[in-house]
Design a protein around this motif. Structure first.
Motif, PDB file in Angstrom:
ATOM      1  N   ALA A   1       0.819  -1.216   0.000  1.00 39.24           N
ATOM      2  CA  ALA A   1       0.000   0.000   0.000  1.00 39.24           C
ATOM      3  C   ALA A   1       0.846   1.256   0.000  1.00 39.24           C
ATOM      4  O   ALA A   1       0.435   2.302  -0.521  1.00 39.24           O
ATOM      5  N   ASP A   2       2.055   1.199   0.609  1.00 40.57           N
ATOM      6  CA  ASP A   2       2.920   2.374   0.662  1.00 40.57           C
ATOM      7  C   ASP A   2       3.786   2.532  -0.578  1.00 40.57           C
ATOM      8  O   ASP A   2       4.635   3.416  -0.660  1.00 40.57           O
TER       9      ASP A   2
ATOM     10  N   SER B   1       5.991   0.314  -1.744  1.00 40.36           N
ATOM     11  CA  SER B   1       7.171  -0.541  -1.734  1.00 40.36           C
ATOM     12  C   SER B   1       6.828  -1.904  -2.326  1.00 40.36           C
ATOM     13  O   SER B   1       5.659  -2.293  -2.416  1.00 40.36           O
TER      14      SER B   1
END
Length: 214
Positions: free
Chosen positions: A36-37, A39
């Protein structure tokens, strides 16, 4: 693989994974997905989206089927694939892939890409989703499942498999496949250039690649 696919060690769930001589349908294999970030993470996934069927005779659930390949022309039209294509695309690492030609006996042809090294690694376009339910003799399982995307074959593969081949992504397109819009990702679904591919080996009884899979 962490270096090739820009995965931080903290996002690597494979541990000390060994090379695999082959990955068969319903087997486990590494994939790279997007968190979600933004990465990238790497984990083992069951090859094949699980489709729990129901017995026509009893109406009760029976052994689930595994759908190994997602056709490019179905990704945006089929409800089975659409959400995964839009939200959960992944990279599937490999050093070669196999297609069978003929029957009784079949000739197994292992294809790869041309680059430095005897068996240079590459990535196939894939999609993934989570599954939780009965699987394998009624056992309750929770796992990541994946399916590789196929498109029309190039001239090299067509002689062995005239209809489909896995989509091999160019390294410069990994980010677009993982993070792009559905339209941007769909634009990458085309046959890999035949002049940038090679047949590593072929013959009867070669269901496992002697060079191994990354």
């Amino acid at each position: 693989m962490r270096q090739l696919f820009a995965v931080d060690a903290a996002q690597d769930a494979l541990g000390n994974a060994e090379p695999l001589p082959a990955i068969f349908p319903k087997g486990m294999s590494p994939i790279i997905g997007l968190a979600a970030d933004g990465s990238r993470w790497m984990a083992q996934a069951h090859w094949g989206f699980v489709m729990p069927p129901v017995s026509k005779k009893t109406g009760k659930p029976i052994q689930p089927k595994a759908v190994n390949n997602a056709r490019d022309d179905k990704l945006r039209t089929s409800g089975f694939w659409r959400k995964s294509f839009e939200e959960r695309r992944c990279l599937i690492p490999a050093t070669s892939f196999c297609e069978a030609k003929g029957h009784n006996p079949a000739t197994y042809v292992w294809f790869g890409v041309t680059a430095q090294g005897a068996r240079p690694p590459f990535a196939l376009a894939g999609v993934w989703r989570s599954y939780k339910g009965n699987y394998g003799g009624g056992e309750l399982r929770e796992m990541i499942t994946s399916s590789m995307v196929t498109s029309t074959p190039n001239a090299l593969v067509k002689d062995t498999h005239p209809d489909r081949m896995p989509v091999i992504l160019h390294p410069e397109d990994y980010t677009q496949w993982l993070t792009g819009t559905p339209n941007e990702a769909f634009a990458l679904l085309r046959p890999f250039p035949a002049d940038r591919m090679v047949i590593h080996q072929s013959g009867e009884g070669l269901k496992s690649d002697h060079g191994g899979l990354t």
